[in-house]
Design a protein around this motif. Structure first.
Motif, PDB file in Angstrom:
ATOM      1  N   UNK A 119       3.754   0.479  84.541  1.00 43.16           N
ATOM      2  CA  UNK A 119       3.646   1.328  83.358  1.00 43.16           C
ATOM      3  C   UNK A 119       4.864   2.261  83.308  1.00 43.16           C
ATOM      4  N   UNK A 120       5.222   2.692  82.092  1.00 43.54           N
ATOM      5  CA  UNK A 120       6.283   3.695  81.956  1.00 43.54           C
ATOM      6  C   UNK A 120       5.912   4.909  82.814  1.00 43.54           C
ATOM      7  N   UNK A 121       6.862   5.428  83.572  1.00 46.93           N
ATOM      8  CA  UNK A 121       6.575   6.582  84.426  1.00 46.93           C
ATOM      9  C   UNK A 121       6.167   6.160  85.837  1.00 46.93           C
ATOM     10  N   UNK A 122       5.917   4.893  86.028  1.00 47.50           N
ATOM     11  CA  UNK A 122       5.511   4.441  87.369  1.00 47.50           C
ATOM     12  C   UNK A 122       6.373   3.283  87.847  1.00 47.50           C
ATOM     13  N   UNK A 123       7.640   3.290  87.416  1.00 48.05           N
ATOM     14  CA  UNK A 123       8.565   2.236  87.831  1.00 48.05           C
ATOM     15  C   UNK A 123       9.355   2.732  89.044  1.00 48.05           C
ATOM     16  N   UNK A 124       9.295   2.049  90.203  1.00 47.61           N
ATOM     17  CA  UNK A 124      10.070   2.485  91.370  1.00 47.61           C
ATOM     18  C   UNK A 124      11.489   1.911  91.324  1.00 47.61           C
ATOM     19  N   UNK A 151      14.341  15.049  99.850  1.00 48.59           N
ATOM     20  CA  UNK A 151      12.898  14.958 100.112  1.00 48.59           C
ATOM     21  C   UNK A 151      12.251  14.648  98.768  1.00 48.59           C
ATOM     22  N   UNK A 152      12.318  13.370  98.365  1.00 47.20           N
ATOM     23  CA  UNK A 152      12.042  13.015  96.982  1.00 47.20           C
ATOM     24  C   UNK A 152      10.655  12.449  96.728  1.00 47.20           C
ATOM     25  N   UNK A 153      10.382  12.332  95.425  1.00 47.34           N
ATOM     26  CA  UNK A 153       9.125  11.754  94.949  1.00 47.34           C
ATOM     27  C   UNK A 153       9.478  10.567  94.082  1.00 47.34           C
ATOM     28  N   UNK A 154       8.899   9.385  94.401  1.00 41.94           N
ATOM     29  CA  UNK A 154       9.154   8.257  93.512  1.00 41.94           C
ATOM     30  C   UNK A 154       7.881   7.499  93.234  1.00 41.94           C
ATOM     31  N   UNK A 155       7.899   6.755  92.127  1.00 44.38           N
ATOM     32  CA  UNK A 155       6.730   5.965  91.788  1.00 44.38           C
ATOM     33  C   UNK A 155       6.514   4.921  92.872  1.00 44.38           C
ATOM     34  N   UNK A 156       5.255   4.712  93.223  1.00 47.14           N
ATOM     35  CA  UNK A 156       4.971   3.535  94.044  1.00 47.14           C
ATOM     36  C   UNK A 156       4.568   2.495  93.019  1.00 47.14           C
ATOM     37  N   UNK A 157       4.466   1.253  93.377  1.00 49.08           N
ATOM     38  CA  UNK A 157       4.234   0.249  92.339  1.00 49.08           C
ATOM     39  C   UNK A 157       2.888   0.402  91.646  1.00 49.08           C
ATOM     40  N   UNK A 170       4.322  19.661  88.227  1.00 46.02           N
ATOM     41  CA  UNK A 170       3.268  20.677  88.342  1.00 46.02           C
ATOM     42  C   UNK A 170       2.101  20.134  89.166  1.00 46.02           C
ATOM     43  N   UNK A 171       1.857  18.840  89.097  1.00 50.29           N
ATOM     44  CA  UNK A 171       0.755  18.274  89.892  1.00 50.29           C
ATOM     45  C   UNK A 171       1.062  18.345  91.388  1.00 50.29           C
ATOM     46  N   UNK A 172       2.332  18.031  91.727  1.00 49.73           N
ATOM     47  CA  UNK A 172       2.682  17.967  93.151  1.00 49.73           C
ATOM     48  C   UNK A 172       3.294  19.266  93.675  1.00 49.73           C
ATOM     49  N   UNK A 173       3.563  20.194  92.765  1.00 53.31           N
ATOM     50  CA  UNK A 173       4.264  21.408  93.185  1.00 53.31           C
ATOM     51  C   UNK A 173       5.675  21.098  93.663  1.00 53.31           C
ATOM     52  N   UNK A 174       6.333  20.132  93.003  1.00 49.35           N
ATOM     53  CA  UNK A 174       7.709  19.752  93.389  1.00 49.35           C
ATOM     54  C   UNK A 174       8.691  20.247  92.336  1.00 49.35           C
ATOM     55  N   UNK A 175       9.984  20.189  92.652  1.00 46.33           N
ATOM     56  CA  UNK A 175      11.042  20.549  91.706  1.00 46.33           C
ATOM     57  C   UNK A 175      11.483  19.291  90.949  1.00 46.33           C
ATOM     58  N   UNK A 226       2.399  11.488  83.376  1.00 51.21           N
ATOM     59  CA  UNK A 226       3.296  10.608  82.605  1.00 51.21           C
ATOM     60  C   UNK A 226       4.728  11.143  82.574  1.00 51.21           C
ATOM     61  N   UNK A 227       4.861  12.461  82.584  1.00 55.83           N
ATOM     62  CA  UNK A 227       6.204  13.027  82.450  1.00 55.83           C
ATOM     63  C   UNK A 227       6.630  13.696  83.760  1.00 55.83           C
ATOM     64  N   UNK A 228       7.900  14.060  83.809  1.00 53.30           N
ATOM     65  CA  UNK A 228       8.432  14.778  84.971  1.00 53.30           C
ATOM     66  C   UNK A 228       7.673  16.107  85.130  1.00 53.30           C
ATOM     67  N   UNK A 229       7.397  16.776  83.997  1.00 52.99           N
ATOM     68  CA  UNK A 229       6.690  18.068  84.058  1.00 52.99           C
ATOM     69  C   UNK A 229       5.291  17.890  84.661  1.00 52.99           C
ATOM     70  N   UNK A 230       4.595  16.832  84.177  1.00 46.97           N
ATOM     71  CA  UNK A 230       3.247  16.557  84.719  1.00 46.97           C
ATOM     72  C   UNK A 230       3.336  16.426  86.237  1.00 46.97           C
ATOM     73  N   UNK A 231       4.301  15.640  86.655  1.00 43.82           N
ATOM     74  CA  UNK A 231       4.404  15.288  88.061  1.00 43.82           C
ATOM     75  C   UNK A 231       4.770  16.502  88.923  1.00 43.82           C
TER      76      UNK A 231
END
Ligand code: ATP
Ligand code: MG
Length: 564
Positions: free
Chosen positions: A330-335, A353-359, A269-274, A262-267
């Motif tokens: 949903x909040x957190x999944x808006x592209x 080299x980014x990460x974005x919500x898919x629909x 740590x889940x993906x190992x991204x900055x 749901x949050x940037x932190x969740x994402x």
């Protein structure tokens, strides 16, 4: 004043309702008492300080040539409909109906009233420029009254309004007020900073500066250049665009599962991204319309900048329900490709080299490059400056400080004079719109602001210019004739010499008296104790704790020197 007669009740315990030091101390030292949320009685000591602050303000504002008036607190709401500010002030305004059912308000500020007045009185260029000011109680039904007098619903303000025929004259008054504010804060003895600010609900396109008393208890964050003079409220602070890297990932976007992130932190740590790799989309309602802001995950949306870019009166974060309704996500999944207007922060193009919500919920796309994988159309500066950002003028790093806004000067231009048709006839007999400035200074807010800077664990340390009394005389034992005799004698002589003295003539234990004395924080304490048999008394400076043992005469002279 004899302390035995003073309407004062000091508190030993820290009051449960107060979590900010100045608020605790104002209650403990018996300066104010709360009646109801954000509404306070000033007790004798607090009122003395308020009066001293307001006298300094009055002297310095008079010095600029401004004239003091007193404008009404009760105002017809019509005036505010005319200026278009009923909506801007919203629930912050205390509204009521009079017996004839006329919509009325309690003045939160006085641009409308004073412009109407000038509209009625001023006809010719010969009557301008004019600067009118008042020191008066203001009413704002603040959503979150806070920390005693820091954010009250009933509070005191000095508000000045200037009326000019041309920009040069307005600039001159603005500068004079700015300088007067500097003198006021210097005389009071607080550390302050004048910072560039946003015009907010007062409006106007000219310059505006806020005066901040530096303190961690402040609600405002200020960005300050570590090298040049630049300082701005975070609401307003700008920085240089971040450098855009030359190369981006060559990998193509790929959809991956990201359940429950749901949050940037969740994402991250889940993906190992900055966080800086995340392409974040935040949905707002601007005057009821949904709009999305796309920015880097490590950046925060600056709602004031957003509001200004959109020209909106009101901007707020959309609720989860509104986000779902308007975007289908949903909040957190808006592209950023969502079907509502999207604004892009200018630094979004630094993501390579980014990460974005898919629909789809619970999935994201990785290896996304803005501009390559989605269109970046409306680019604006929409974020708060952050650690690592640099000064726009000299490129040195910016640092952050907290501040309490105690004053605000604005060039209003013709915002109100147009609305109220405040014009004058120029030399050629042609009607021209008056230009205006307005200059607010929170006199009651200054009390806690001063205390935030001037206290220690034992209590307040009043700067001499605003201390409720200059000197605290403490006979250790009031039953001892010699001690009490000397104390009373010094009390009379010093008072006659124009020094403000509080004589602790209470029959209390010395420990109680000294504790109260530290809490009240008068600049100088004169203790008359056992040493009086050798003709000696003790002089203690509250600020640095320095104690001098002096003869009675030396002490008398020293006090005159310190106070005068
Ligand atoms: P804030 O952002 O703190 O709400 P503001 O921008 O609404 O302040 P102005 O309308 O510019 O404030 O008012 C001028 C001055 O009045 C402020 O600089 C501040 O010192 C004081 N002031 C404003 N609101 C309050 C309040 N609720 N309690 C005490 N002082 C206040
Ligand atoms: Mg406000």
């Amino acid at each position: 004043m004899r302390q035995s007669q003073l309407f004062l009740n000091t508190l030993r315990e820290v009051p449960a309702e107060a979590d900010v030091a100045s608020h605790q101390l104002m209650l403990r030292a018996g300066l104010v008492r709360q009646l109801t949320a954000g509404v306070y009685s000033y007790l004798p000591l607090g009122y003395r300080v308020l009066n001293k602050v307001e006298s300094i303000v009055r002297e310095e504002i008079n010095e600029t040539g401004a004239q003091e008036v007193l404008l009404p607190t009760i105002q017809p709401e019509d005036l505010w409909i005319r200026s278009g500010r009923t909506y801007d002030y919203g629930d912050d305004m205390f509204r009521f109906k009079d017996r004839h059912d006329r919509a009325s308000i309690l003045g939160p500020t006085h641009e409308e009233v004073v412009t109407m007045l000038v509209h009625n009185e001023v006809k010719s260029y010969r009557q301008l420029p004019q600067v009118l000011y008042q020191i008066q109680t203001k009413f704002r039904d603040e959503a979150r009254p806070r920390a005693g007098l820091l954010r009250g619903r009933e509070f005191r303000m000095k508000d000045a309004y200037s009326f000019e025929t041309d920009v040069e004259a307005l600039d001159k008054t603005y500068r004079a007020m700015y300088d007067a504010y500097c003198r006021i804060f210097e005389r009071i003895g607080v550390k302050y900073k004048a910072v560039e600010a946003d015009a907010g609900a007062i409006g106007g396109k000219g310059g505006t500066h806020e005066f901040m008393v530096l303190s961690d208890a402040g609600e405002d964050t200020i960005a300050v250049c570590t090298s040049c003079e630049y300082a701005a409220n975070l609401e307003k602070a700008s920085t240089n665009p971040l450098p855009v890297p030359d190369t981006t990932t060559e990998l193509s976007p790929e959809t991956v599962p990201t359940p429950g992130t749901k949050s940037i932190e969740d994402l991250t740590s889940y993906l190992g991204a900055e966080p800086a790799q995340i392409i974040k989309v935040v949905v707002y309602e601007a005057d009821g319309q949904a709009v999305a802001v796309c920015l880097r995950g490590d950046h925060q949306v600056n709602e004031v900048k957003l509001k200004n870019v959109l020209g909106a009166s009101h901007v707020e974060l959309a609720s989860a329900q509104v986000v779902l309704e308007k975007t289908g996500c949903q909040v957190g999944f808006v592209p950023p490709t969502v079907d509502i207007p999207v604004l892009f922060d200018r630094d979004i193009v630094t993501v390579t080299d980014g990460v974005m919500a898919s629909r789809e919920q619970d999935t994201h796309d990785i290896h996304v490059v803005p501009g390559r994988d989605f269109e970046v159309k409306r680019v604006e500066d929409l974020r708060d400056v952050a650690d690592g950002d640099t000064c726009m003028y000299c490129k040195a790093p910016l640092k952050f400080q907290r501040g309490i806004e105690v004053g605000h000067v604005f060039k209003l231009g013709d915002k109100y004079s147009k609305a109220f048709n405040a014009t004058y006839l120029d030399e050629a007999g042609k009607a021209q719109t008056i230009l205006m400035g307005c200059y607010g200074l929170g006199t009651s807010r200054l009390l806690p602001a001063i205390i935030e800077q001037c206290h220690d664990d034992e209590g307040i340390i009043w700067p001499i210019a605003v201390a409720p009394f200059h000197v605290h005389i403490i006979p250790v034992s009031v039953k001892d004739e010699e001690q009490m005799g000397t104390a009373s004698d010094l009390y009379r002589r010093l008072t006659a010499a124009g020094i403000e003295v509080l004589l602790d003539d209470r029959n209390e234990r010395p420990g109680v008296k000294f504790k109260d004395s530290d809490l009240l924080g008068l600049p100088v304490r004169l203790t008359v104790g056992r040493k009086i048999v050798d003709g000696q008394v003790e002089l203690k400076t509250r600020k640095n704790g320095q104690v001098d043992v002096l003869s009675v005469e030396e002490a008398y002279e020293a006090i005159l020197r310190i106070v005068k």
